[in-house]
Write a protein that holds these residues in place. Structure first.
Motif, PDB file in Angstrom:
ATOM      1  N   ARG A 476       0.838  -1.205   0.000  1.00 16.49           N
ATOM      2  CA  ARG A 476       0.000   0.000   0.000  1.00 16.49           C
ATOM      3  C   ARG A 476       0.873   1.256   0.000  1.00 16.49           C
ATOM      4  NH1 ARG A 476      -3.407  -3.502   3.193  1.00 16.49           N
ATOM      5  NH2 ARG A 476      -2.305  -2.974   5.133  1.00 16.49           N
ATOM      6  N   SER A 477       1.961   1.197   0.752  1.00 15.96           N
ATOM      7  CA  SER A 477       2.885   2.331   0.761  1.00 15.96           C
ATOM      8  C   SER A 477       3.544   2.502  -0.602  1.00 15.96           C
ATOM      9  CB  SER A 477       3.958   2.122   1.836  1.00 15.96           C
ATOM     10  OG  SER A 477       3.382   2.113   3.121  1.00 15.96           O
ATOM     11  N   ALA A 478       3.897   1.377  -1.233  1.00 17.23           N
ATOM     12  CA  ALA A 478       4.521   1.437  -2.560  1.00 17.23           C
ATOM     13  C   ALA A 478       3.599   2.125  -3.558  1.00 17.23           C
ATOM     14  CB  ALA A 478       4.870   0.031  -3.039  1.00 17.23           C
ATOM     15  N   SER A 479       2.318   1.840  -3.451  1.00 16.42           N
ATOM     16  CA  SER A 479       1.346   2.475  -4.343  1.00 16.42           C
ATOM     17  C   SER A 479       1.311   3.988  -4.117  1.00 16.42           C
ATOM     18  CB  SER A 479      -0.045   1.877  -4.103  1.00 16.42           C
ATOM     19  OG  SER A 479      -1.016   2.532  -4.888  1.00 16.42           O
ATOM     20  N   GLN A 480       1.329   4.397  -2.851  1.00 15.74           N
ATOM     21  CA  GLN A 480       1.287   5.829  -2.534  1.00 15.74           C
ATOM     22  C   GLN A 480       2.567   6.532  -2.971  1.00 15.74           C
ATOM     23  OE1 GLN A 480       0.553   5.718   1.684  1.00 15.74           O
ATOM     24  NE2 GLN A 480      -1.567   5.014   1.447  1.00 15.74           N
ATOM     25  N   TYR A 481       3.705   5.912  -2.667  1.00 11.27           N
ATOM     26  CA  TYR A 481       4.977   6.502  -3.097  1.00 11.27           C
ATOM     27  C   TYR A 481       5.073   6.528  -4.625  1.00 11.27           C
ATOM     28  CZ  TYR A 481       6.894   6.430   1.658  1.00 11.27           C
ATOM     29  OH  TYR A 481       7.134   6.660   2.988  1.00 11.27           O
ATOM     30  N   GLY A 482       4.544   5.492  -5.268  1.00 11.00           N
ATOM     31  CA  GLY A 482       4.564   5.442  -6.728  1.00 11.00           C
ATOM     32  C   GLY A 482       3.770   6.575  -7.348  1.00 11.00           C
ATOM     33  N   THR A 483       2.618   6.891  -6.734  1.00 19.15           N
ATOM     34  CA  THR A 483       1.801   8.003  -7.227  1.00 19.15           C
ATOM     35  C   THR A 483       2.560   9.326  -7.113  1.00 19.15           C
ATOM     36  OG1 THR A 483      -0.254   6.864  -6.615  1.00 19.15           O
ATOM     37  CG2 THR A 483      -0.359   9.262  -6.897  1.00 19.15           C
ATOM     38  N   SER A 484       3.188   9.533  -5.964  1.00 19.67           N
ATOM     39  CA  SER A 484       3.978  10.767  -5.769  1.00 19.67           C
ATOM     40  C   SER A 484       5.141  10.824  -6.755  1.00 19.67           C
ATOM     41  CB  SER A 484       4.510  10.821  -4.334  1.00 19.67           C
ATOM     42  OG  SER A 484       3.451  10.836  -3.400  1.00 19.67           O
ATOM     43  N   TYR A 485       5.772   9.696  -6.965  1.00 16.10           N
ATOM     44  CA  TYR A 485       6.911   9.618  -7.879  1.00 16.10           C
ATOM     45  C   TYR A 485       6.482   9.983  -9.298  1.00 16.10           C
ATOM     46  CZ  TYR A 485      11.294   7.539  -9.673  1.00 16.10           C
ATOM     47  OH  TYR A 485      12.518   7.315 -10.257  1.00 16.10           O
ATOM     48  N   SER A 486       5.345   9.456  -9.740  1.00 16.59           N
ATOM     49  CA  SER A 486       4.856   9.740 -11.096  1.00 16.59           C
ATOM     50  C   SER A 486       4.523  11.221 -11.269  1.00 16.59           C
ATOM     51  CB  SER A 486       3.621   8.887 -11.397  1.00 16.59           C
ATOM     52  OG  SER A 486       3.967   7.520 -11.474  1.00 16.59           O
ATOM     53  N   GLN A 487       3.995  11.832 -10.226  1.00 17.55           N
ATOM     54  CA  GLN A 487       3.681  13.262 -10.302  1.00 17.55           C
ATOM     55  C   GLN A 487       4.956  14.081 -10.522  1.00 17.55           C
ATOM     56  OE1 GLN A 487       1.647  13.901  -6.579  1.00 17.55           O
ATOM     57  NE2 GLN A 487      -0.319  13.115  -7.344  1.00 17.55           N
ATOM     58  N   VAL A 488       6.037  13.672  -9.854  1.00 22.03           N
ATOM     59  CA  VAL A 488       7.299  14.388 -10.001  1.00 22.03           C
ATOM     60  C   VAL A 488       7.901  14.158 -11.386  1.00 22.03           C
ATOM     61  CG1 VAL A 488       9.658  14.644  -9.129  1.00 22.03           C
ATOM     62  CG2 VAL A 488       7.763  14.318  -7.524  1.00 22.03           C
ATOM     63  N   ALA A 517       7.348   0.518  -8.635  1.00 28.24           N
ATOM     64  CA  ALA A 517       6.217   0.434  -7.713  1.00 28.24           C
ATOM     65  C   ALA A 517       5.362  -0.798  -8.018  1.00 28.24           C
ATOM     66  CB  ALA A 517       5.375   1.701  -7.788  1.00 28.24           C
ATOM     67  N   LYS A 518       5.211  -1.097  -9.311  1.00 26.61           N
ATOM     68  CA  LYS A 518       4.459  -2.307  -9.676  1.00 26.61           C
ATOM     69  C   LYS A 518       5.150  -3.540  -9.120  1.00 26.61           C
ATOM     70  CE  LYS A 518       2.715  -0.363 -14.009  1.00 26.61           C
ATOM     71  NZ  LYS A 518       2.799  -0.432 -15.474  1.00 26.61           N
ATOM     72  N   TRP A 519       6.474  -3.559  -9.230  1.00 28.17           N
ATOM     73  CA  TRP A 519       7.212  -4.695  -8.677  1.00 28.17           C
ATOM     74  C   TRP A 519       7.017  -4.758  -7.170  1.00 28.17           C
ATOM     75  CZ3 TRP A 519      10.740  -5.909  -5.015  1.00 28.17           C
ATOM     76  CH2 TRP A 519      11.348  -7.163  -5.116  1.00 28.17           C
ATOM     77  N   ALA A 520       7.140  -3.613  -6.506  1.00 33.26           N
ATOM     78  CA  ALA A 520       7.015  -3.571  -5.049  1.00 33.26           C
ATOM     79  C   ALA A 520       5.618  -3.942  -4.584  1.00 33.26           C
ATOM     80  CB  ALA A 520       7.384  -2.179  -4.528  1.00 33.26           C
TER      81      ALA A 520
END
Length: 692
Positions: A476-488, A517-520
């Motif tokens: 769940r954290s990976a999904s949230q961090y992935g979203t932030s990462y994509s925005q950047v 993030a998909k892997w994580a």
């Protein structure tokens, strides 16, 4: 649901899956080759797009699709007809059924163009190639000798790791691999060996016998090694035809029906709890009444003949559905996700490159400098996620090690009650008689081994559940961090190109997540273990095997060695102290348990302290492996984005770039990759349509 299917349909469906796998594997290989060539061409044009990670992942996935198999693990007590069942399944009298196969060697049955056996050793010796007759002669023993070896705690072939049997059979050729395991009522060490294969198989075929419904050994194994572990188990109740033969009047249909129904109730009562998937009862799709000997006789007589009334059509139909419709679709869905990611990466890299072709060196440097703050944000996201993983690691390692320590120290409090089900039938005269004392001690030690193994297995399941819950939180954290990462990364693209980013989502929201993030999140698995990524919600790697490798050190080998060798002696002295005239079995049992508890409690603190360190290290390694791969993938992504810009800048500083030629080259690259992805999408959709 009617799962009945003939052998030909099963093989045809496996062939269809194999063809789709091969087709998609070729497409993946083409994508990798196309991108690789484009990267080489970039050295003499506008520079590489830095898609090395995509190339590597695509190549691994292509290779795994090409070589992947459906691996089945066959389990069961000795004398359940496992070899006869396997011979009937593969359609040839291949494995020896007149000896006890569980006392031979663990055997992997796979396809080969020539009939041969390769024996692999665990002492560094080179593998030995044998013909079938030599293998059967050298590596099988009769049940009498097997029993003697078991009592003496010796292995028939201690230097042998496993054997690989290759055979040109249709079922094997279409992608089935079978692991024939040792018998469950063999030694605890052999049971642990079987457990090592459990996590790396698509399904377990658990062979039982109608005339011996759910023995204590079978119930014990299911309780300790199968229950609650998310495994797919098919139960084969073998020799069902013998139910009729056991009746006084085999022609009495009413008596036969009543006898069969009684047996069904017994099996249902014992197996129902293992037949739930996502809360649904799938008993009818997992438990089958089969007659292996009847099926084998028919197949040997007529390979194309029907197997009605043997239970095999129903079982093979259910197995077919599970492997080709469920497992294959899940595997190909992940591959499709990987291909979509590679396509999107290529398209995005080209979209970033094209607007920058017109910029002069100074303007390009200015734009690259302008995105440095965003790159710092990316490393910040990496550091935050890494810190969360490490914090989770430390908390879990400490908590689970403490849990293990408390669990071990508490064994003494429940020992007298727990050990009742394990202690052997006690005849004090056996111990007092020097001729029978060794056998008595052996039986007592085996009982204690079973007790320790079962108690330890119960704890490991609790530990696995806790670790799995922790990994779910990390996904769940990976999904949230992935979203932030994509925005950047979108902000980086907008700053570089001066254009708003267009989302090229293929179908689902998940496709917009960065690949790391998909892997994580467990959405991608490049492991060849087959189950990794399917059975786990936690991550795209098989942490359970990491745990198993460590825990095996603790199991029977660690605790039993630490305890049994030192307490059997004191127990003997206690029993001798009862005197020859004191022969009451109940009192003798109480004395045995009392003394055993006293000796056990004496050594538990040392065991708890020493082995809890191993537990701590095992849990730590699970999360360390996860963190290393996640960090590597994030670092690779950041580095590739930077090098993509540096490559362009370097080329602009050293040569004149032909804009029209470069536009054409990049356009062709994009079209070629999209074309291969479309072929993958079509192959996947066609397979779905076939099974719908």
């Amino acid at each position: 649901m009617n799962h009945q299917v003939d052998t030909n349909k099963f093989i045809n469906d496996l062939e269809r899956v194999a063809q789709v796998r091969s087709e998609i594997s070729v497409c993946l290989s083409n994508i990798a080759e196309t991108i690789t060539k484009a990267e080489l061409d970039g050295n003499t044009s506008s520079g590489k797009l830095s898609l090395e990670r995509d190339i590597e992942d695509i190549k691994i996935a292509s290779k795994n699709l090409k070589t992947g198999v459906f691996r089945l693990l066959v389990l069961g007590d000795m004398k359940r007809g496992k070899s006869t069942f396997l011979n009937a399944l593969i359609g040839e009298n291949l494995l020896p059924s007149d000896v006890n196969p569980c006392t031979a060697v663990l055997t992997v049955l796979r396809y080969g163009s020539e009939k041969k056996v390769t024996v692999h050793f665990n002492d560094g010796k080179s593998p030995q190639k044998l013909d079938f007759s030599s293998f059967k002669y050298k590596y099988t023993i009769d049940p009498t000798e097997a029993k003697k070896l078991e009592q003496e705690k010796k292995q028939a072939f201690p230097d042998v790791d496993y054997a690989v049997v290759e055979y040109p059979l249709p079922l094997l050729e279409k992608g089935i691999e079978i692991v024939d395991s040792p018998g469950l009522n063999d030694t605890e060490a052999r049971n642990e060996l079987s457990l090592g294969y459990v996590n790396n198989c698509h399904a377990i075929l658990f062979v039982m016998r109608a005339s011996q419904p759910c023995t204590l050994g079978e119930r014990r194994y299911l309780e300790n090694y199968i229950k609650g572990r998310g495994l797919t188990v098919f139960f084969l109740i073998n020799a069902w035809d013998q139910v009729k033969e056991s009746l006084i009047d085999p022609d009495d249909e009413e008596e036969l029906k009543a006898s069969e129904n009684r047996l069904r109730q017994v099996f249902n009562a014992n197996l129902a709890e293992y037949c739930y998937v996502d809360g649904q009862n799938v008993y009818e799709e997992r438990v089958f009444e089969v007659s292996s000997i009847q099926a084998l006789r028919r197949r040997l007589k007529n390979p194309q003949g029907g197997l009605e009334q043997t239970g095999f059509p129903e079982f093979m139909g259910a197995l077919n559905t599970f492997l080709t419709r469920e497992r294959a679709i899940a595997e190909l869905r992940q591959v499709r996700t990987l291909a979509r990611g590679a396509c999107n990466h290529t398209r995005e890299a080209i979209a970033r490159r094209l607007p920058l072709l017109d910029q002069d060196v100074n303007e390009l440097k200015k734009r690259i400098d302008s995105v440095e703050p965003e790159f710092s944000k990316l490393t910040g996201i990496r550091d935050e996620f890494q810190a969360e993983i490490i914090k989770t690691r430390d908390n879990q390692a400490r908590a689970i090690a403490d849990s293990f320590r408390s669990y071990v120290l508490n064994l003494g409090n429940t020992f007298e009650t727990d050990f009742l089900r394990y202690q052997p039938e006690l005849n004090l005269l056996d111990f007092l008689s020097s001729g029978k004392r060794e056998a008595f001690n052996s039986a007592l030690q085996k009982a204690f081994e079973q007790y320790i193994t079962d108690k330890f297995a119960a704890w490991t399941l609790t530990a696995e559940n806790e670790i799995n819950a922790a990994f779910k939180q990390l996904t769940r954290s990976a999904s949230q961090y992935g979203t932030s990462y994509s925005q950047v990364t979108d902000q980086i693209t907008e700053k570089l190109t001066g254009e708003k980013v267009k989302i090229h989502s293929t179908t689902t929201e998940d496709d917009n997540s960065p690949e790391w993030a998909k892997w994580a999140m467990g959405l991608l698995s490049l492991s060849r273990g087959n189950l990794a990524g399917f059975a786990m919600a936690g991550a795209g790697f098989d942490w359970k095997n990491i745990l198993l490798n460590y825990f095996t050190v603790i199991g029977v080998g660690g605790i039993i060695t630490a305890v049994t060798g030192v307490f059997l002696g004191p127990i003997g002295f206690a029993l001798l102290g009862l005197g020859v005239g004191f022969l009451q079995a109940d009192q003798a049992r109480k004395e045995l348990v009392k003394t055993a508890k006293k000796e056990l409690v004496k050594h538990l603190p040392q065991v708890a302290e020493e082995q809890s360190k191993t537990v701590h290290d095992a849990v730590k390694e699970c999360f360390d492996s996860y963190e290393r791969e996640v960090s590597k993938r994030i670092n690779d992504d950041i580095a590739s984005r930077k090098s993509e810009l540096d490559n362009l800048l370097q080329q602009k500083e050293t040569r004149e770039i032909n804009r029209e030629s470069e536009l054409k080259r990049l356009k062709n690259l994009q079209e070629d990759v999209i074309f291969q992805l479309q072929k993958i999408e079509a192959a996947y959709s066609n397979l779905l349509a076939y099974y719908s």
